[in-house]
Structure formats: C-alpha cells, structure tokens
Scaffold this active site. Sequence first.
Site, PDB file in Angstrom:
ATOM      1  N   GLU A  19       1.616  -0.499  -5.108  1.00 30.34           N
ATOM      2  CA  GLU A  19       0.689   0.584  -5.421  1.00 30.34           C
ATOM      3  C   GLU A  19       1.582   1.815  -5.574  1.00 30.34           C
ATOM      4  O   GLU A  19       2.056   2.365  -4.562  1.00 30.34           O
ATOM      5  CB  GLU A  19      -0.326   0.790  -4.296  1.00 30.34           C
ATOM      6  CG  GLU A  19      -1.309   1.902  -4.593  1.00 30.34           C
ATOM      7  CD  GLU A  19      -2.245   2.198  -3.421  1.00 30.34           C
ATOM      8  OE1 GLU A  19      -3.426   2.491  -3.670  1.00 30.34           O
ATOM      9  OE2 GLU A  19      -1.789   2.143  -2.259  1.00 30.34           O
TER      10      GLU A  19
ATOM     11  N   ASP B 155       0.840  -1.188   0.000  1.00 36.40           N
ATOM     12  CA  ASP B 155       0.000   0.000   0.000  1.00 36.40           C
ATOM     13  C   ASP B 155       0.883   1.249   0.000  1.00 36.40           C
ATOM     14  O   ASP B 155       1.863   1.323   0.755  1.00 36.40           O
ATOM     15  CB  ASP B 155      -0.882  -0.044   1.255  1.00 36.40           C
ATOM     16  CG  ASP B 155      -1.845   1.109   1.347  1.00 36.40           C
ATOM     17  OD1 ASP B 155      -2.733   1.198   0.492  1.00 36.40           O
ATOM     18  OD2 ASP B 155      -1.713   1.910   2.290  1.00 36.40           O
TER      19      ASP B 155
END
Length: 650
Positions: free
Chosen positions: A363, A327
């Site tokens: 990401e 993330d």
Amino acid sequence: MASSSLGATLTADGCDFAVWSHHAERIELCLFDAEGKRETARHRLIRGRDDIHRASVPAVTAGRHYGYRAWGAYDPDNGAWFDPSKLLVDPYARELDRPFRHDAKLSLFGVDTADLVPKAIVTRDPLARIGKPLLPPGGFIYEVAVKPFTILHPAIPEKQRGTVAALAHPSIVAHLKNLGVDAIELMPVTAWIDERHLPALGLTNGWGYNPVAFMALDPRLCPGGVKELRETVATLHQGGIGVILDLVFNHTGESDRYGATLSMRGLDNLSYYRHVPGEPKGKQVHLVNDTGTGNTVACDQPHVRRLIVDTLRHFVVHAGVDGFRFDLAPVIGRTADGFDPRSETLSAMTADEALKDRILIAEPWDIGPGGYQLGNFPEPFLEWNDRARDDIRRYWRGDQWTTGALATRLAGSSDIFEKSGRTRSVNFLAAHDGFTLMDLVSNERKHNEANGEQNRDGHNENFSWNNGVEGETDDPAVLEMRRRDVAALLSTLFASRGWIMLTMGDEAGRSQRGNNNAYAQDNEITWFDWSKIDKALIEHTASLAAIRKRFSAFSETGFFAGNGDIEWLAASGEPMQVGDWENPDNPALGMALKTPDRQTGRETRLAVLFNRGVQPVAFALPGWGWKHFPSGELWNQVLPPRSVRFCIEE
C-alpha cells in the site's frame, strides 16, 4: 553456546529465551502456570554485547506461558518508559493465551498488569509444505476480513464461524472457486488491541489494523494458532487458491504517549519507535506519527529489520503462505532521510531465501513526509493503485475529460510504472477502508454516524453517486440502476491490465449502510449476510473472471506496444481521434485487443466496449464476424446505457 534465535526456542533439555533491548538496565523472564494466571518462576536475563538478553531455562516445554519485565528509567518526556510493573509481551511471541483487552491500567505507571496482558506461549511449530506462490501474473485477488466473511454463513458449523479455519470449509472454497479467485488476501489476523476511545463508545476494532505482536495470531480469529493457519492454507492450496497475509509493520497498538505499555514500548521505546529528530535537549521527545495512529515503528533499525524479516519467514516456513500485503508500506522503506526504495529493510525482504519468490504487495502511501510513493517501490513489489480506483470511479460517475484517464488505467498505468518496464499495478475499485461497491453507487456522501465521531471520520472524497436516492431504498427502478452500475464497474475492473483485487461481498451487492470507515463495526454493518446475496451479480463476476483467464491480454504485464496489439475505437468503429479524446462528455469508448485465446490456442481479436451514458449508443466494430461474448450472438451494434460489452471476432 547461546542460541542466536530471538524469542523462545526449545532445546533438548529446556528452552532458550532471548529478547533485544539496548536501553534496559535489566530484563527478567516471568514464567506462569498452564492457565497463565499464577507466576511460578523468574529468571534474570544476561545481556550480551549484541544487546540481546538471554536465559536458558531447563525443563521448560511447549505450552509454557511467559512474559517479560524490564527495568530502567521512567522518563516519558525523554522517551524512556521502563516500568517493571508492566508485564511485556515478547515481540517474537508466536502464540498468545488470550486476546488483548484495553484497560486504563495499561497506561498507569506502577500498576501491575500481569492479570491483563496476554501471556506468550512456548511453541514448537512444524514446517509447512511450501510450493510456488499461487498468484499468476495478472491474477485475481479477493480481500477477506475473516470474521465478517464467515460469521453468518449457514453451512459453516457455528463454533467454527468467524475463524481462519472457516475459510477451509467446503462451502467457502466452492464460492471462491466459482468466482475464479486466484488468491485470498486476509486482512490482519495477528494479535491486536482496540483503540482506547472505542470501549467508551461500546465499539470494538473489527479490522485488526492495530497490532501488538507481529507474529502471534489473534486467538479470536485463529484459536488454533499457526497450526490452524497452516492447515487452512493447505486446504486452500488443494483448491488452487493462494493465501496472502495483510501485515501491519508501520505502527503498533501502544499508540501515542497516552497509550498502553504492552511490549516494545516497555522493552525499549527509544529504539523500537521513531522519534522526532533534533529536538532541543531537555525538551519533550515526541513520537513520529507518520501513520495517524500515534506512533511509527523504526523499521530502518537493525533489530526491527530482523523482526520484520523473521516474522515474514515464520509465516512462510511454518504456515506456507504465498505472500504478503503491507499496510502503509512507505514506513517500511523510510530512513532518516526519507523513503528509500533501496533501503536495507526492503532489500532484506526481497533478498531473503525464504521470501524472494513470495508475492509482495505495497500500500504505497502514508501520511508522513514524502508519503505518497505509488510507482516507486522496487521490484518485485506489486502496488495498490488508488489512481486506477479514482479514475475509473470518476469515469463512471460522469466526470468530464476522463476518457483518456480510463484508457490509461485499462492499459496498465504506464504513466506510473514506466520505470519498471511493466505494470506492477493492483487495480481495485473498493477496499476495506471505503465504500463497498454497492454503497459507491448508492451514496453521494459517507454515513459514518454509527462510529460515534459525528461523521467526521473516513474519506470525504469518494467519487460516488447515488442513482437518484441517497442510501437505502425499496424503489425497484433505483435498485436496478445501482445493480447495473455495479455490473459495469466490475466489468471495467476485470478488463484492466495488471493484477485485480475485489473486496469480499462486492460480487454479491454487499452494503455497509454507507459507512466508509467501518473498522469499529464488528456487527451486522460489516458482516457478510449470505442470505441476501445477489446471485446474478455473482454469476456476472464469475463470467468476467473466466473471460480474464481465457484471454491473456488482460493478465500480461508488459505495456502495449501500439503495433496493432491494441486499438482505441470511437462509436463509429474508427480509431479514436483527438476530438474524441478531448470531448469532455464522450459517453463511449472501445478497446480492441489482439490476444491469444487460451481455449482455442489461436490469436483472436477481442473488443471491450464502454458506454457510461444514460442512452443506448450505436457502436460499430471494424470488419466482419463480431459476436457478443460469451453469448455468441451476432453483435447488433447497440451498446446499452451504463454498460460494458465484450465482443469477439470470429
């Protein structure tokens, strides 16, 4: 000889405890009874020259509960948060006795929190069986939120619903295998705490992107600890399905200066978190907020780098997972000089013996300086491709001048990944943070009122459309148009080169009532209602996965050479000309591929035809013997409105 390991390490006669802190004046280990309620002993840890504080405690066995207290200056304006009244969770804790629970006392100086904070549990974790990662080139990833995916499934025993163990239930495995999933990507399952504004709204964080302990599995999702995860991974592996963990190393739930003191903040805030450099002496020291969540983990610091690598190793060695998704990954590669694809932390992750063959997915964006890094992560990282998401959405919405953008994304996004010489794209149309695929074609704007923030939260630019009615409707014509659009979007995704990702329920028409930021909706808004699945869409998705597996042109990662391996066709069956590409409203596009057919062992030509218009298009194909695939019917040269068709030359 003191153990070199951090955390709690069982020995022949007890347990070695070790925790890192540079600024703490002293740290004490607190041992608790079997229920984690009564403190039974304290031991002062001895600081080494390496700033690791250690203690060897005899007669401690697996199952013992513990925590830390740290002494030092309490001066938040200068970044010091030492408060011995705060019980602190070991950053290396592998198991916790309870979930984190928000309470205002966690932020108040001098208020003891031993009754609030989870206790770490000493564990002895067996080794997992580790094999080759189960995600092939161009593989199909299925994003799963554990609780929403399983909580309403009627075949799963009620006590097991909502847990990691439920993913190993035969009904779940059968669904995944029917879809053709290569690997599931689990949204965070490590221990997290609710954001402090949620309890007042009567909401709870259902996504888990607010971690406190990186290694410890959240007891709400994985009550059996790493054993439960290991056994679930093994069962999925038996079904040929890999497991990827979505991990959050960019921030923690300790949040900004008004947040809770739970672990790293209390152990050494200045060293574990990034602070604004160069602030005048005597002025308030500010936490860097490259994440939008209040703090940023200092991933370039050696002790944090070690924690990250050790966490990844733990989940591989003791659970057997196939890989990880990161993330807001630029934080992991950010140094004092900005994002560096050759940073020591990223390099350590890819060089480690236990990690070097694992699947790593970034990401590639955050809100920090230089935070958009799509295409810039090092090999072997795969990267979420939001440009593919947006370009495909815009094409099907009907935006002008998007035919060329669609072709680029279908071909693997060479404009983004040309430096790598191959695509590393994870193509997706929807993910957890945004509209579901059905909501994408049912709403022109977000509907996040249930989040209690007056619909201010969540993305505003969704490139979505509603097919004539905003939100829920019982109009059968509108519902059919929406279903048709979802089918076309799915076909486009599965026809794209690179890896592909589908979010749970998008194959079945799942809706979140137009909520595109449903992180705090741990309720029917996000729960997958298995009684309302669209079986025809599921069958459509399964057939697309089968096509993708049969014809290798979709899963190859090299870029097209233009030597006949790909041809872009106009509706006339002739190669696309400049005028076709530049036609702002061109409704149709054909992609003809030379591809090995894994079923027959021969090379063949496969055409994928796109019509985003609302009228049928007469679409000819060059040569003879083209048949609709997989029905086998002769191609009738009619491409229905809002559709994608596959044809094979025989």
